[in-house]
Design a protein around this motif. Structure first.
Motif, short mmCIF file in Angstrom:
data_model
loop_
_atom_site.label_atom_id
_atom_site.label_comp_id
_atom_site.label_asym_id
_atom_site.label_seq_id
_atom_site.Cartn_x
_atom_site.Cartn_y
_atom_site.Cartn_z
N GLY A 261 0.80 -1.21 0.00
CA GLY A 261 0.00 0.00 0.00
C GLY A 261 0.83 1.26 0.00
N PRO A 262 0.17 2.42 -0.09
CA PRO A 262 0.89 3.70 -0.17
C PRO A 262 1.58 4.11 1.11
N TRP A 263 1.30 3.42 2.24
CA TRP A 263 1.90 3.83 3.51
C TRP A 263 2.96 2.84 3.98
N SER A 264 3.46 2.00 3.08
CA SER A 264 4.40 0.95 3.47
C SER A 264 5.68 1.52 4.07
N ASN A 265 6.07 2.73 3.67
CA ASN A 265 7.29 3.34 4.19
C ASN A 265 7.02 4.52 5.12
N SER A 266 5.80 4.60 5.62
CA SER A 266 5.40 5.75 6.43
C SER A 266 5.52 5.44 7.92
N GLN A 267 6.31 6.23 8.63
CA GLN A 267 6.40 6.06 10.08
C GLN A 267 5.09 6.44 10.76
N VAL A 268 4.39 7.42 10.22
CA VAL A 268 3.09 7.80 10.78
C VAL A 268 2.13 6.63 10.70
N ALA A 269 2.11 5.93 9.56
CA ALA A 269 1.23 4.76 9.41
C ALA A 269 1.63 3.65 10.38
N ARG A 270 2.93 3.48 10.56
CA ARG A 270 3.38 2.46 11.52
C ARG A 270 2.90 2.79 12.93
N ASP A 271 3.00 4.05 13.30
CA ASP A 271 2.53 4.46 14.63
C ASP A 271 1.02 4.25 14.76
#
Length: 402
Positions: A261-271
């Motif tokens: 998905g588009p958030w695979s590299n997003s730290q915000v999404a991980r949080d």
């Protein structure tokens, strides 16, 4: 929004934090907003530089929201809300009010909880019709269906502000003695050295500020309500509603943790996902207890939904676009008049007969997650290994034919 957190933000910057309705009398530094939820407004034009997303477990978010509505006399305009603003954090609603509001509003509110997150993470995904200026989703308008995605983008994002959050913080963690200073430091590091932020406290003082605020912050705050009657954990959901909350949390977890998905590299999404995991665990434990000792639930009576509609409309919140009132808005009526002559568009069939989708739609994924939520909780309760269902396009088509 807990006033404890409000004070934390103010002390972090060494000046008052603002809000979208100017209740604090300030607009600058950090502005808290409920937008795009119907309770929020975009009152800051293009004066904000970046966003921080604050999330809370919907299991507790929805009852807390209803408590605030009750304290504000279910205000449906700014004037009524402002007249009652000094009554907040003092009392909780009677259980009867909570159950009526919960049963009437549940589907929309659990969706709004998720759409609020999607709006900011997807940089303005708009779940409402442009003509629905209150974003209420009430007749003659409706909220967008999941099957109609991709939804349009709100013009505020891009024109006025880069809506993508630069950080996500957790309500639960902000109030925790260990995690709270860490969450506060996350905010401080994001805005330190920004324009007009030169007065922000030093990094070394953050732990002290958190603990001092916890002890000395002036009233009122959420827990003050405990002294005047019912406790927060007395406001329950039905088993079916808890299963829906679990399904929504699982859907959001899958969405923001998808490796493709588009958030695979997003730290915000991980949080975000870390918080979703915590919420899922909490809700699963509560569901397991409900399965073991099912609460007594009264069977719906004939006309019960009509009674809920009448109760909600009696509060002034259920008929925001009453035809006789909209007709008094001459320019607006000329634009929306035709909408009152047609019935709302029914939600499209998610899986048409004879058509095999290449991947699950959001609603199909939610159905599957809700089934597996029940199974996982049941297996955990009985000490068994979980056996998840998988989606079958053939069975879906067969069910449609049947």
């Amino acid at each position: 929004f807990d006033l404890f957190i409000f004070f934390l933000f103010s002390l972090l910057l060494l000046f008052s934090t603002g809000d979208d309705f100017f209740y604090s009398g300030k607009m600058g530094g950090i502005v808290k907003t409920q937008f795009p939820h119907p309770e929020g407004i975009w009152s800051y034009d293009d004066s904000m530089d970046q966003t921080i997303l604050l999330v809370r477990n919907p299991r507790w978010n929805l009852p807390s929201y209803h408590t605030l509505l009750y304290e504000l006399e279910y205000a449906h305009d700014y004037i009524v809300a402002y007249e009652n603003v000094f009554n907040i954090f003092k009392r909780r609603a009677p259980i009867d009010n909570w159950e009526k509001w919960r049963d009437y509003r549940f589907d929309d509110e659990i969706n709004l909880w998720a759409w609020q997150i999607d709006y900011w993470m997807e940089e303005g995904t708009q779940f409402w019709d442009n003509l629905d200026f209150e974003r209420a989703g009430q007749y003659p308008f409706r909220y967008n269906y999941e099957s109609e995605r991709p939804w349009p983008k709100d013009h505020h994002c891009g024109n006025d502000l880069d809506c993508l959050p630069q950080a996500v913080v957790s309500y639960e963690k902000m109030r925790d003695g260990t995690e709270g200073p860490k969450e506060l430091r996350k905010i401080a590091n994001l805005i330190r050295n920004q324009k007009e932020m030169q007065t922000m406290i030093s990094d070394e003082a953050i732990d002290c500020i958190w603990h001092a605020t916890w002890v000395y912050a002036p009233e009122p705050r959420n827990e003050d309500r405990d002294e005047f009657g019912l406790l927060a954990d007395q406001y329950k959901f039905s088993i079916q509603q808890m299963e829906t909350i679990m399904g929504k949390l699982l859907l959001m977890k899958h969405k923001y943790s998808d490796p493709d998905g588009p958030w695979s590299n997003s730290q915000v999404a991980r949080d975000l996902v870390v918080n979703f995991h915590s919420y899922i665990n909490d809700c699963m434990a509560e569901l397991a207890a409900m399965y073991a000792d099912p609460p007594i639930t009264a069977a719906p009576s004939q006309g019960s939904h009509k009674a809920l509609v009448e109760w909600y409309q009696g509060l002034g919140r259920g008929n925001r676009y009453a035809k006789e009132e909209v007709q008094l808005m001459a320019e607006y009526w000329a634009v929306v008049e035709d909408n009152y002559d047609v019935a709302p568009t029914p939600e499209p069939t998610p899986c048409p007969v004879g058509q095999e989708p290449p991947a699950l739609t959001a609603i199909e994924q939610e159905w599957l997650d809700q089934h597996n939520t029940r199974r996982t909780t049941f297996y955990a309760l009985h000490g068994m290994s979980p056996k998840d269902l998988i989606w079958s396009a053939d069975l879906a088509a067969s069910a449609q034919n049947y």
